[in-house]
Design an enzyme around this catalytic site. Structure first.
Site, PDB file in Angstrom:
ATOM      1  N   SER A 257       0.822  -1.208   0.000  1.00 16.01           N
ATOM      2  CA  SER A 257       0.000   0.000   0.000  1.00 16.01           C
ATOM      3  C   SER A 257       0.859   1.262   0.000  1.00 16.01           C
ATOM      4  O   SER A 257       1.710   1.411  -0.863  1.00 16.01           O
ATOM      5  CB  SER A 257      -0.941  -0.064   1.207  1.00 16.01           C
ATOM      6  OG  SER A 257      -2.039   0.746   0.972  1.00 16.01           O
ATOM      7  N   LYS A 261       4.132   2.072  -2.470  1.00 17.55           N
ATOM      8  CA  LYS A 261       4.557   3.262  -3.218  1.00 17.55           C
ATOM      9  C   LYS A 261       6.005   3.565  -2.817  1.00 17.55           C
ATOM     10  O   LYS A 261       6.857   3.915  -3.633  1.00 17.55           O
ATOM     11  CB  LYS A 261       3.671   4.467  -2.863  1.00 17.55           C
ATOM     12  CG  LYS A 261       2.157   4.236  -2.917  1.00 17.55           C
ATOM     13  CD  LYS A 261       1.370   5.492  -2.540  1.00 17.55           C
ATOM     14  CE  LYS A 261      -0.001   5.270  -1.901  1.00 17.55           C
ATOM     15  NZ  LYS A 261      -1.028   4.616  -2.631  1.00 17.55           N
ATOM     16  N   TRP A 348     -10.123   0.395  -5.088  1.00 16.58           N
ATOM     17  CA  TRP A 348      -9.562   1.710  -4.729  1.00 16.58           C
ATOM     18  C   TRP A 348      -8.156   1.865  -5.309  1.00 16.58           C
ATOM     19  O   TRP A 348      -7.743   2.950  -5.697  1.00 16.58           O
ATOM     20  CB  TRP A 348      -9.543   1.809  -3.191  1.00 16.58           C
ATOM     21  CG  TRP A 348      -9.104   3.097  -2.592  1.00 16.58           C
ATOM     22  CD1 TRP A 348      -8.029   3.301  -1.767  1.00 16.58           C
ATOM     23  CD2 TRP A 348      -9.746   4.380  -2.720  1.00 16.58           C
ATOM     24  NE1 TRP A 348      -7.958   4.613  -1.386  1.00 16.58           N
ATOM     25  CE2 TRP A 348      -8.993   5.300  -1.946  1.00 16.58           C
ATOM     26  CE3 TRP A 348     -10.862   4.840  -3.417  1.00 16.58           C
ATOM     27  CZ2 TRP A 348      -9.333   6.648  -1.853  1.00 16.58           C
ATOM     28  CZ3 TRP A 348     -11.193   6.199  -3.319  1.00 16.58           C
ATOM     29  CH2 TRP A 348     -10.431   7.079  -2.544  1.00 16.58           C
ATOM     30  N   HIS A 399      -7.680  -5.556   0.064  1.00 14.44           N
ATOM     31  CA  HIS A 399      -6.445  -4.790   0.207  1.00 14.44           C
ATOM     32  C   HIS A 399      -5.667  -5.324   1.414  1.00 14.44           C
ATOM     33  O   HIS A 399      -6.075  -5.103   2.556  1.00 14.44           O
ATOM     34  CB  HIS A 399      -6.847  -3.331   0.427  1.00 14.44           C
ATOM     35  CG  HIS A 399      -5.703  -2.380   0.475  1.00 14.44           C
ATOM     36  ND1 HIS A 399      -4.948  -2.070  -0.631  1.00 14.44           N
ATOM     37  CD2 HIS A 399      -5.194  -1.648   1.494  1.00 14.44           C
ATOM     38  CE1 HIS A 399      -4.034  -1.194  -0.292  1.00 14.44           C
ATOM     39  NE2 HIS A 399      -4.153  -0.921   0.990  1.00 14.44           N
TER      40      HIS A 399
HETATM   41  C1  GTR Z   1      -5.379   4.491   1.788  1.00 11.31           C
HETATM   42  C2  GTR Z   1      -4.806   5.324   0.678  1.00 11.31           C
HETATM   43  C3  GTR Z   1      -4.094   4.443  -0.276  1.00 11.31           C
HETATM   44  C4  GTR Z   1      -3.195   3.433   0.411  1.00 11.31           C
HETATM   45  C5  GTR Z   1      -3.716   2.966   1.743  1.00 11.31           C
HETATM   46  C6  GTR Z   1      -2.710   2.316   2.694  1.00 11.31           C
HETATM   47  O1  GTR Z   1      -6.175   5.173   2.652  1.00 11.31           O
HETATM   48  O2  GTR Z   1      -5.863   6.008   0.073  1.00 11.31           O
HETATM   49  O3  GTR Z   1      -3.388   5.223  -1.214  1.00 11.31           O
HETATM   50  O4  GTR Z   1      -1.915   3.866   0.501  1.00 11.31           O
HETATM   51  O5  GTR Z   1      -4.281   3.980   2.477  1.00 11.31           O
HETATM   52  O6  GTR Z   1      -1.563   2.692   2.757  1.00 11.31           O
HETATM   53  O7  GTR Z   1      -3.139   1.413   3.405  1.00 11.31           O
END
Ligand code: GTR
Length: 418
Positions: A257, A261, A348, A399
């Site tokens: 996540s 990045k 997402w 996720h």
């Molecule tokens: C979310 C965000 C994502 C992702 C995620 C995470 O809220 O919108 O870009 O990075 O967090 O890191 O779990």
């Protein structure tokens, strides 16, 4: 009357603010037409036909654009970085390995500690390859092993009101299958994001920004939090070159996540990382921004204003003005092995946009003579595909990063690091 007017003004202002971040789109048919910047054409319009032109002109040009317009420019080495081994415990992680805890101080005075958890496979003969990744909630949250130290003092606080229970031992153990990874001959190195930079908009006063910037005024290209985390991965790699248990030339950098990045940016900026893994990194990671599917640039830069540099804000609702797209970030990692993964319910993060980005980037791998991903259609759920030095899967579910993902990463790493 006056009150009514000011109420109306306030209402229209808040409507304007809401309008700045359109509702997320999850419908493929509503993706606006877009053209991706060509990876194999320089900004002056010169075609990139070989590795030499890629490495001498196009790659540095792209790297500079990502620094200036998205992540911000990171500093060099800190002065006086040093490490202290705190403890070593054999037969940790259910007997699968040795636990080593090392404090890496990013300054000479020892005021900036980073708490490293290093898990080394049992009976390792000589230095081993490793997975290096930052964790969200503290080393003790990555395992139930009682030997892993719970940080003393205050629990880290960050935005989003994360509950204290998330910081408990083993809360994220499902994300770190130590026994599986160790039994396949890999070390694991991890530390908490909060050790480096708190994950909220603190005006860049705390964390490594406070340490490294010396109060300097910030500009549009000053480094954000993701750049700070990525920079720290390079500092930990510096340390690993001095750790006899680890073969620092065989380190895979991995992240989930926002930390996915981060792993991508670390891989792009530091060619010493031998392999790079992005798990559900989504917007600002592997996913193409121009698709505007799920999370968008406008949304991410308003929800997390500290993650990127200020210049990136200007591309919200203005993606076509970006001088790159995220396939460029992935291409910066070529020719090193690169794996991107998505999850079927993680819309997402735009799974299709993550795949397409890798598909496009694999054309740069082809310049190096490696097979590229031949199919613009993503593979089916849990049908991993590896071509040349690029790999991808879409896992069934939400996720997250779970054993299924790690099994693919270990198999991928086996091809290149063992
Ligand atoms: C979310 C965000 C994502 C992702 C995620 C995470 O809220 O919108 O870009 O990075 O967090 O890191 O779990």
């Amino acid at each position: 009357m006056k009150q009514l007017i000011s109420a109306l003004v306030l209402l229209s202002l808040s409507l304007c603010a809401a309008a700045q971040v359109p509702a997320p789109n999850y419908d493929e048919s509503k993706i606006p037409p877009y053209t991706l910047p060509d990876l194999l054409t320089t900004s002056k319009g010169r075609p990139v036909r070989n590795v030499r032109t890629w490495e001498r002109i196009r790659r540095p040009e792209l790297l500079g654009l990502f620094e200036k317009e998205m992540f911000g420019i990171s500093p060099g080495f800190p002065q006086g970085m040093h490490a202290r081994v705190e403890k070593e415990v054999e037969n940790a992680f259910g007997g699968a390995g040795t636990l080593k805890e090392v404090t890496l101080f990013l300054d000479a005075a020892g005021t900036f500690p980073v708490h490293l958890l290093i898990a080394v496979p049992k009976g390792a003969k000589g230095p081993v390859p490793a997975f290096l990744g930052i964790n969200f909630c503290g080393n003790h949250a990555t395992t139930f092993d009682p030997e892993v130290t719970i940080p003393g003092g205050k629990m880290p606080v960050h935005s989003g009101g994360t509950k204290v229970t998330e910081y408990e031992r083993g809360a994220n153990a499902h994300r770190w299958p130590y026994e599986y990874i160790l039994s396949h001959g890999y070390a694991v190195v991890t530390y908490c994001r909060e050790d480096i930079d708190p994950d909220f908009d603190d005006g860049f006063r705390n964390g490594v920004h406070g340490l490294m910037d010396g109060g300097k005024a910030r500009g549009g290209s000053s480094w954000g939090t993701i750049a700070a985390w990525a920079w720290s991965l390079s500092r930990v790699l510096d340390y690993l070159y001095a750790d006899p248990a680890i073969d620092a030339d065989r380190v895979a950098v991995i992240g989930h996540s926002r930390l996915g990045k981060t792993a991508l940016w670390a891989g792009a900026t530091d060619p010493r990382f031998a392999l790079v893994i992005s798990n559900d990194s989504g917007c600002g990671g592997a996913a193409l921004s121009r698709r505007r599917f799920g999370e968008t640039v406008a949304k991410i830069t308003t929800s997390f204003p500290h993650w990127f540099c200020k210049n990136f804000d200007t591309y919200g609702n203005n993606e076509d003005a970006l001088p790159f797209d995220q396939h460029g970030l992935l291409a910066l990692i070529a020719p090193r092995p690169l794996y991107v993964a998505s999850a079927s319910e993680d819309l997402w993060a735009d799974p299709k946009g993550e795949y397409l980005s890798l598909y496009e980037a694999s054309k740069v791998y082809a310049l190096y003579g490696f097979e590229s991903l031949g199919d613009p259609e993503p593979p089916g759920v849990e049908e991993p595909v590896v071509r040349g030095r690029t790999g991808y899967h879409i896992r069934n579910g939400k996720h997250n990063i779970v054993l299924y993902d790690w099994m693919q990463y270990v198999a991928f790493a086996d091809r290149f690091l063992q």
